[in-house]
Motif scaffolding. Structure first.
Motif, PDB file in Angstrom:
ATOM      1  N   THR A 132     -17.704  -8.291  13.120  1.00  0.00           N
ATOM      2  CA  THR A 132     -16.756  -7.250  12.306  1.00  0.00           C
ATOM      3  C   THR A 132     -16.131  -6.552  13.411  1.00  0.00           C
ATOM      4  O   THR A 132     -16.747  -5.708  14.448  1.00  0.00           O
ATOM      5  N   ARG A 133     -14.899  -6.065  13.049  1.00  0.00           N
ATOM      6  CA  ARG A 133     -14.129  -5.153  13.809  1.00  0.00           C
ATOM      7  C   ARG A 133     -13.449  -4.304  12.912  1.00  0.00           C
ATOM      8  O   ARG A 133     -12.989  -4.653  11.690  1.00  0.00           O
ATOM      9  N   GLU A 134     -13.169  -2.887  13.132  1.00  0.00           N
ATOM     10  CA  GLU A 134     -12.555  -1.861  12.210  1.00  0.00           C
ATOM     11  C   GLU A 134     -11.148  -1.540  13.107  1.00  0.00           C
ATOM     12  O   GLU A 134     -11.280  -1.192  14.170  1.00  0.00           O
ATOM     13  N   ILE A 135     -10.150  -1.544  12.254  1.00  0.00           N
ATOM     14  CA  ILE A 135      -8.731  -1.374  12.975  1.00  0.00           C
ATOM     15  C   ILE A 135      -8.108  -0.156  12.247  1.00  0.00           C
ATOM     16  O   ILE A 135      -7.422  -0.454  11.044  1.00  0.00           O
ATOM     17  N   PRO A 136      -7.931   0.787  12.834  1.00  0.00           N
ATOM     18  CA  PRO A 136      -7.104   2.048  12.186  1.00  0.00           C
ATOM     19  C   PRO A 136      -5.766   1.638  12.148  1.00  0.00           C
ATOM     20  O   PRO A 136      -5.065   1.135  13.159  1.00  0.00           O
ATOM     21  N   PHE A 137      -4.934   1.715  11.041  1.00  0.00           N
ATOM     22  CA  PHE A 137      -3.381   1.519  11.101  1.00  0.00           C
ATOM     23  C   PHE A 137      -2.795   2.571   9.998  1.00  0.00           C
ATOM     24  O   PHE A 137      -3.555   3.326   9.163  1.00  0.00           O
ATOM     25  N   GLU A 138      -1.641   2.754  10.140  1.00  0.00           N
ATOM     26  CA  GLU A 138      -0.827   3.835   9.233  1.00  0.00           C
ATOM     27  C   GLU A 138       0.399   2.907   8.806  1.00  0.00           C
ATOM     28  O   GLU A 138       1.125   2.017   9.275  1.00  0.00           O
ATOM     29  N   VAL A 139       0.481   3.085   7.434  1.00  0.00           N
ATOM     30  CA  VAL A 139       1.581   2.566   6.563  1.00  0.00           C
ATOM     31  C   VAL A 139       2.647   3.751   6.445  1.00  0.00           C
ATOM     32  O   VAL A 139       2.276   4.807   5.830  1.00  0.00           O
ATOM     33  N   LYS A 140       3.922   3.234   6.687  1.00  0.00           N
ATOM     34  CA  LYS A 140       5.265   4.318   6.682  1.00  0.00           C
ATOM     35  C   LYS A 140       5.953   3.874   5.509  1.00  0.00           C
ATOM     36  O   LYS A 140       6.177   2.495   5.253  1.00  0.00           O
ATOM     37  N   ASP A 141       6.650   4.802   5.011  1.00  0.00           N
ATOM     38  CA  ASP A 141       7.555   4.315   3.539  1.00  0.00           C
ATOM     39  C   ASP A 141       8.514   3.178   4.306  1.00  0.00           C
ATOM     40  O   ASP A 141       9.335   3.738   5.245  1.00  0.00           O
ATOM     41  N   GLY A 142       8.667   2.175   3.402  1.00  0.00           N
ATOM     42  CA  GLY A 142       9.847   1.224   3.779  1.00  0.00           C
ATOM     43  C   GLY A 142       9.654   0.482   5.147  1.00  0.00           C
ATOM     44  O   GLY A 142      10.717  -0.222   5.683  1.00  0.00           O
ATOM     45  N   SER A 143       8.561   0.344   5.607  1.00  0.00           N
ATOM     46  CA  SER A 143       8.278  -0.277   7.041  1.00  0.00           C
ATOM     47  C   SER A 143       6.871  -1.192   6.600  1.00  0.00           C
ATOM     48  O   SER A 143       6.210  -0.908   5.916  1.00  0.00           O
ATOM     49  N   VAL A 144       6.780  -2.040   7.473  1.00  0.00           N
ATOM     50  CA  VAL A 144       5.766  -3.124   7.557  1.00  0.00           C
ATOM     51  C   VAL A 144       4.758  -2.802   8.644  1.00  0.00           C
ATOM     52  O   VAL A 144       5.160  -2.796   9.988  1.00  0.00           O
ATOM     53  N   ALA A 145       3.506  -2.553   8.426  1.00  0.00           N
ATOM     54  CA  ALA A 145       2.405  -2.280   9.305  1.00  0.00           C
ATOM     55  C   ALA A 145       1.763  -3.771   9.637  1.00  0.00           C
ATOM     56  O   ALA A 145       1.455  -4.423   8.776  1.00  0.00           O
ATOM     57  N   ARG A 146       1.575  -4.014  11.025  1.00  0.00           N
ATOM     58  CA  ARG A 146       1.209  -5.135  11.400  1.00  0.00           C
ATOM     59  C   ARG A 146       0.059  -4.898  12.363  1.00  0.00           C
ATOM     60  O   ARG A 146       0.199  -5.208  13.678  1.00  0.00           O
ATOM     61  N   PRO A 147      -0.826  -4.302  11.754  1.00  0.00           N
ATOM     62  CA  PRO A 147      -2.275  -4.384  12.703  1.00  0.00           C
ATOM     63  C   PRO A 147      -3.027  -5.526  12.823  1.00  0.00           C
ATOM     64  O   PRO A 147      -2.817  -6.460  12.349  1.00  0.00           O
ATOM     65  N   LYS A 148      -3.559  -5.821  14.434  1.00  0.00           N
ATOM     66  CA  LYS A 148      -4.045  -6.851  14.837  1.00  0.00           C
ATOM     67  C   LYS A 148      -5.438  -6.587  15.417  1.00  0.00           C
ATOM     68  O   LYS A 148      -5.652  -5.394  15.892  1.00  0.00           O
ATOM     69  N   VAL A 149      -6.258  -7.654  15.303  1.00  0.00           N
ATOM     70  CA  VAL A 149      -7.568  -7.341  15.453  1.00  0.00           C
ATOM     71  C   VAL A 149      -7.912  -8.534  16.781  1.00  0.00           C
ATOM     72  O   VAL A 149      -7.491  -9.519  16.662  1.00  0.00           O
ATOM     73  N   ASN A 150      -8.868  -7.829  17.674  1.00  0.00           N
ATOM     74  CA  ASN A 150      -9.439  -8.601  18.681  1.00  0.00           C
ATOM     75  C   ASN A 150     -10.670  -8.501  18.688  1.00  0.00           C
ATOM     76  O   ASN A 150     -11.569  -7.662  18.784  1.00  0.00           O
ATOM     77  N   PHE A 151     -11.264  -9.792  18.113  1.00  0.00           N
ATOM     78  CA  PHE A 151     -12.724  -9.751  18.084  1.00  0.00           C
ATOM     79  C   PHE A 151     -13.511  -9.821  19.381  1.00  0.00           C
ATOM     80  O   PHE A 151     -14.707  -9.604  19.259  1.00  0.00           O
ATOM     81  N   ASP A 152     -12.844 -10.318  20.243  1.00  0.00           N
ATOM     82  CA  ASP A 152     -13.633 -10.147  21.666  1.00  0.00           C
ATOM     83  C   ASP A 152     -15.003 -11.181  21.331  1.00  0.00           C
ATOM     84  O   ASP A 152     -16.201 -10.659  21.547  1.00  0.00           O
ATOM     85  N   LEU A 155       0.841  -1.293   0.096  1.00  0.00           N
ATOM     86  CA  LEU A 155      -0.034  -0.091   0.008  1.00  0.00           C
ATOM     87  C   LEU A 155       0.771   1.213   0.012  1.00  0.00           C
ATOM     88  O   LEU A 155       1.817   1.255   0.661  1.00  0.00           O
ATOM     89  N   PRO A 156       0.369   2.350  -0.674  1.00  0.00           N
ATOM     90  CA  PRO A 156       1.095   3.425  -0.600  1.00  0.00           C
ATOM     91  C   PRO A 156       1.055   4.026   1.139  1.00  0.00           C
ATOM     92  O   PRO A 156       0.098   3.664   1.852  1.00  0.00           O
ATOM     93  N   ALA A 157       2.198   4.668   1.138  1.00  0.00           N
ATOM     94  CA  ALA A 157       2.248   5.170   2.511  1.00  0.00           C
ATOM     95  C   ALA A 157       0.927   6.037   2.942  1.00  0.00           C
ATOM     96  O   ALA A 157       0.160   6.787   2.018  1.00  0.00           O
ATOM     97  N   GLY A 158       0.206   6.002   4.177  1.00  0.00           N
ATOM     98  CA  GLY A 158      -0.951   6.944   4.400  1.00  0.00           C
ATOM     99  C   GLY A 158      -1.795   5.923   5.770  1.00  0.00           C
ATOM    100  O   GLY A 158      -1.271   4.990   6.408  1.00  0.00           O
ATOM    101  N   ARG A 159      -2.886   6.762   6.067  1.00  0.00           N
ATOM    102  CA  ARG A 159      -3.533   6.180   7.034  1.00  0.00           C
ATOM    103  C   ARG A 159      -4.790   5.280   6.418  1.00  0.00           C
ATOM    104  O   ARG A 159      -5.185   5.880   5.498  1.00  0.00           O
ATOM    105  N   TYR A 160      -5.101   4.187   7.147  1.00  0.00           N
ATOM    106  CA  TYR A 160      -6.231   3.294   6.857  1.00  0.00           C
ATOM    107  C   TYR A 160      -6.829   2.619   7.796  1.00  0.00           C
ATOM    108  O   TYR A 160      -6.415   2.838   8.897  1.00  0.00           O
ATOM    109  N   VAL A 161      -8.097   2.192   7.327  1.00  0.00           N
ATOM    110  CA  VAL A 161      -8.904   1.387   8.256  1.00  0.00           C
ATOM    111  C   VAL A 161      -8.979  -0.161   7.790  1.00  0.00           C
ATOM    112  O   VAL A 161      -9.461  -0.202   6.523  1.00  0.00           O
TER     113      VAL A 161
END
Length: 284
Positions: free
Chosen positions: A21-41, A6-12
């Motif tokens: 269903t759950r929504e998880i905000p996360f951010e992708v930065k240049d040259g790094s790996v974003a690892r958002p995790k979800v807790n469905f509870d 993904l291009p760098a930026g903020r996502y959900v």
């Protein structure tokens, strides 16, 4: 897991576990790996629907599971993922209903028996006690509430046309209203959870069949007259033949002809007997 470039930026991110269903905000930065995790509870719930505690699993049952905006449904014995907290189970088998509130803990695997008190009813009818069975599909059976409303009516729970057909019913006391032609009979009955009930209705009725060659219309009326001198109409039909199911008793048959024929109306008497067919011919 899910991977994407993904291009760098903020996502959900939107993750779904069944209908949870759950929504998880996360951010992708240049040259790094974003690892958002979800807790469905959430938990895994298996619903085991039955008509009574000692009966088999009911495959025809439907269970709706709700909690706030969450909604899911299962048929028979089946499994769904549900959010933690208090969820409402609404089970149904035909018109029978049952509700339970269940406390759910996240991460659990739960099997819950939901009892929906219900049985089945098979209704049959005879024209007279120990007489001929009714076989026509014109007969109507309506299962009604035992208690009347303030205006004297009863709630219809279920109904079928024809004899020997299965009606799903909640457990309890009811009234079976049976109609065939101009005959209507009501009889109390009881449904036991997990059981099959059979009832046989005595209509105390016979059939009047009328043939009137050249007639424009045939009417069956009461033999007695009211204060105005009129007879109450029971049944009528345009044509030269008419048949009706009636309670035993004496009736008047009125035959009218087209005005162009110049023929005067005719009236004859007919007697109906229980479990018998009375055939009446009105000569020209």
């Amino acid at each position: 897991t899910f991977e994407a470039k993904l291009p760098a930026g903020r996502y959900v991110g939107v993750a779904a576990l069944g209908n949870v269903t759950r929504e998880i905000p996360f951010e992708v930065k240049d040259g790094s790996v974003a690892r958002p995790k979800v807790n469905f509870d959430a938990a895994e719930l298996t619903v085991v629907p039955k008509r009574s505690p000692d009966s088999d699993v009911e495959t025809q049952a439907k269970t709706e599971i709700t909690k706030g905006d969450f909604k899911d449904s299962v048929y028979g014995q089946n499994t769904a993922f549900v959010p933690a907290g208090e969820v409402l189970l609404t089970g149904s088998i035909g018109p029978a209903r049952a509700q339970e509130t269940l406390a759910i803990k996240a991460g659990e695997k739960i099997s819950h028996e939901l009892v929906i008190p219900s049985g089945v009813v098979v209704a049959k009818a005879v024209y007279a006690q120990d007489g001929k069975a009714v076989e026509t599909d014109d007969i109507r059976f309506e299962a009604l509430s035992a208690k009347e409303t303030l205006d004297g009516t009863r709630q219809t729970i279920n109904g079928v046309y024809g004899t020997g057909k299965i009606m799903e019913m909640p457990a309890g006391d009811f009234v079976m209203r049976t109609r065939l032609g101009k005959v209507m009979v009501e009889q109390p009955f009881t449904v036991t959870a997990g059981k099959r009930s059979e009832i046989n209705i005595d209509l105390n009725a016979g059939v009047l069949a009328i043939t009137a060659p050249g007639a424009e219309r045939i009417d069956i009326v009461e033999t007695t007259k009211d204060l105005q001198g009129t007879q109450k109409e029971i049944s009528g039909r345009y044509g030269t033949r008419h048949q009706e199911t009636l309670h035993p008793g004496d009736y008047s048959v009125k035959v009218s002809y087209d005005e162009k024929s110049g023929r005067d109306p005719k009236e004859i008497k007919a007697t109906v007997k229980a479990a018998e067919r009375t055939e009446t011919n009105v000569p020209e």
